[in-house]
Design an enzyme around this catalytic site. Sequence first.
Site, mmCIF file in Angstrom:
data_model
loop_
_atom_site.group_PDB
_atom_site.id
_atom_site.type_symbol
_atom_site.label_atom_id
_atom_site.label_comp_id
_atom_site.label_asym_id
_atom_site.label_seq_id
_atom_site.Cartn_x
_atom_site.Cartn_y
_atom_site.Cartn_z
ATOM 1 N N GLU A 1 -3.819 -9.639 3.579
ATOM 2 C CA GLU A 1 -4.506 -9.389 4.847
ATOM 3 C C GLU A 1 -5.590 -10.418 5.183
ATOM 4 O O GLU A 1 -5.729 -10.810 6.357
ATOM 5 C CB GLU A 1 -5.103 -7.967 4.856
ATOM 6 C CG GLU A 1 -4.107 -6.863 5.114
ATOM 7 C CD GLU A 1 -3.401 -6.369 3.865
ATOM 8 O OE1 GLU A 1 -2.759 -5.307 3.926
ATOM 9 O OE2 GLU A 1 -3.491 -7.065 2.820
ATOM 10 N N GLU B 1 0.822 -1.206 0.000
ATOM 11 C CA GLU B 1 0.000 0.000 0.000
ATOM 12 C C GLU B 1 0.863 1.265 0.000
ATOM 13 O O GLU B 1 0.493 2.270 -0.610
ATOM 14 C CB GLU B 1 -0.954 -0.030 1.193
ATOM 15 C CG GLU B 1 -2.039 -1.094 1.028
ATOM 16 C CD GLU B 1 -2.931 -1.250 2.241
ATOM 17 O OE1 GLU B 1 -4.152 -1.068 2.113
ATOM 18 O OE2 GLU B 1 -2.387 -1.555 3.335
#
Length: 260
Positions: free
Chosen positions: A131, A111
């Site tokens: 995740e 990210e």
Amino acid sequence: MAYEFIKVDREGPVTVITLNRPDVMNALHSPAHFEMDEALNAFAADPDQWVGIITGAGERAFSAGNDLKHQAGGGGMASPKSGFAGLTSRFDLDKPLIAAVNGVAMGGGFEIALACDIIIAAEGAVFALPEPRVGLAALAGGLHRLPRAIGVKRAMGMILTGRRVSAKEGEDLGFVNEVVPAAELMTAARRWAATIGELSPMSIRASKQAVMRGLDEPSLEAAITGQNKYPAIAALFRSEDFKEGPMAFAQKRAPQWKGR
């Protein structure tokens, strides 16, 4: 300023920020987020700094993302308003950022890279949003930036499987700009920064702001008709660089950019 979890070096008009927790693959915890926020605030405010490079210490990782062991041990995971690594929710930075990805870029690490404008990857770099494997979700921008970068279907193929993507596949998918041997990574990142630095920093900031804000406009027409209201474009029109560029062209000389 001295930092504990990052390093900041200024090389002429280029700021190099290194995530410096190699013992945990440059995973970030709360203190590191706030250090990154301070470093990026300083970069944004310094008129003599025109381009930023973010990389990771060591050879194994750019960043493994969220420091899960720190979190599991009861460590706080507070972050500044600017988001993960002081970057992922920072929407007013018009100076260009280059991610020099030297290894694993997982979860929040990916990210961070996606929040940069250009990604240069070492041949052994690996990207993923894993995740869901640990009961989390890529809520620091990955679920939104990746589809915008490579299209919904290809992004879903990564997001819904948590699979790892090589640097070469990342280049094929379109979120990596260049893949280079690991030993050449920072040379390549500095080459990109130098190429950007040859151009008017006022023009670069206006261009980045127009692209990013224009993507949020409801139509192409709205983006084009509304762009002259953007602050960085108004600043460009008032700048010394706006006069210097055409003058240098007419005089057949290299422009002397001031960044103001």
